[in-house]
Design a protein around this motif. Structure first.
Motif, short mmCIF file in Angstrom:
data_model
loop_
_atom_site.label_atom_id
_atom_site.label_comp_id
_atom_site.label_asym_id
_atom_site.label_seq_id
_atom_site.Cartn_x
_atom_site.Cartn_y
_atom_site.Cartn_z
N LYS A 92 -9.92 10.48 14.05
CA LYS A 92 -8.61 10.63 13.40
C LYS A 92 -7.66 9.51 13.83
O LYS A 92 -7.79 8.93 14.91
N ASN A 93 -6.68 9.24 12.97
CA ASN A 93 -5.56 8.35 13.29
C ASN A 93 -6.04 6.99 13.80
O ASN A 93 -5.54 6.48 14.81
N ASP A 97 -6.22 3.80 9.14
CA ASP A 97 -5.35 4.81 8.53
C ASP A 97 -3.94 4.27 8.29
O ASP A 97 -3.15 4.89 7.56
N HIS A 98 -3.61 3.16 8.93
CA HIS A 98 -2.25 2.62 8.87
C HIS A 98 -2.21 1.28 8.14
O HIS A 98 -1.26 0.50 8.32
N ARG A 124 -6.55 9.62 3.22
CA ARG A 124 -6.36 10.81 4.05
C ARG A 124 -5.05 10.74 4.83
O ARG A 124 -4.54 11.76 5.31
N SER A 125 -4.49 9.54 4.99
CA SER A 125 -3.23 9.37 5.72
C SER A 125 -2.09 9.07 4.76
O SER A 125 -2.31 8.57 3.65
#
Length: 298
Positions: A92-93, A97-98, A124-125
């Motif tokens: 995750k994260n 994701d960014h 997903r983000s």
């Protein structure tokens, strides 16, 4: 120019780690087939991220498309074999994701884009959702917009599915993903495959749908016809990781080269079979691309 947007990460098998991520696998295959590819992603400011940058530079990708995240680590996925294939445990994260829609990316994706590729996992983000939606604000009227839906367990929502289908004009998915998409729309199991695909094409105004069905082969539905291709099992099956990405890459290359769909789907089936004969998604022996180029040349 082909723009591929999404995750690059390390697939961690029980005995080794290999570079992966569906968008990167797709981009790598196209690059090795000699097509002009811009791969856009984000990695962490860490050792794994540096390994990725070194690999991309070695294979002549433009590092200007890779953002560096000082606060989040490079992505990893734990891959565990099962009776029916593999399960994926996605960190995750992660840095990807960014991924941000910055001025540099805007300037690179313009009216010259012949094909834009994206998947569902990048969405997903919140950053990923914004990124894909912002790309859709560009003038892509002359581009193929290909979505490889790639629905990973617990990593998507109904909103993600609908958004993806509304944005693309070419869709790649597998049998499980087809069931997820038509669930609620078509509850009758007797409805034929062709009718299910036609329903999706008409509802979301998608020109082409490419369906992979494992041992049952593959199916291509478009405005001009339908094609079924039987599966070509590898000489020795190792794993199916990246097989769908390989299939999608050949389909994209074939469409750009204006090759007949019948020939494209046969070549894609052969190449995905070859990927099932290695561990991970990327061939160590790149001579396979010479054969692939010959098979997919007008």
């Amino acid at each position: 120019m082909i723009f591929v947007i999404g995750e690059i990460l390390f697939d961690q098998f029980p005995d080794k780690s290999v570079l992966g991520g569906a968008p990167f696998n797709f981009a790598f295959h196209l690059k090795k087939m000699g097509l002009p590819v811009q791969f856009v992603s984000k990695v962490g400011n860490d050792a794994l991220g540096q390994n990725i940058l070194n690999f991309l530079e070695l294979h002549e990708f433009d590092l200007g498309n890779i953002q560096i995240d000082p606060d989040h680590s490079t992505g990893t996925v734990r891959v565990e074999p099962t009776r029916n294939g593999h399960t994926f445990h996605i960190e995750k994260n992660s840095a990807w994701d960014h991924l941000a829609f910055d001025d540099q990316l805007i300037n690179r994706i313009d009216r010259s884009a012949e094909l834009i590729y994206f998947g569902s996992l990048i969405q997903r983000s919140p950053s990923g959702k914004r990124l894909i939606n912002q790309i859709n604000t560009l003038d892509l009227s002359n581009a193929i917009v290909l979505c490889d839906i790639n629905l990973r367990q617990n990593e998507f929502s109904n909103e993600t599915i609908i958004n993806s289908l509304n944005l693309c004009n070419m869709l790649k998915l597998n049998s499980e993903e087809l069931s997820e998409i038509v669930n609620g729309d078509i509850d009758d199991p007797s409805v034929l495959l062709e009718e299910r695909l036609l329903h999706i094409r008409k509802r979301y105004e998608i020109n082409d749908i490419i369906l992979t069905m494992g041992e049952k082969g593959s199916f291509w539905a478009s405005e001009t016809g339908q094609w079924h291709q039987t599966a070509k099992p590898p000489d020795r099956f190792i794993d199916s990781v990246g097989a769908g990405d390989a299939f999608a890459a050949v389909c994209a290359a074939g469409i750009i080269a204006k090759i007949s769909i019948d020939r494209i789907i046969k070549t894609a089936s052969w190449f995905s079979s070859q990927i099932c004969g290695i561990q991970g998604a990327l061939p160590q022996n790149e001579s396979i691309y010479s054969t692939l180029i010959k098979m997919n040349t007008p």
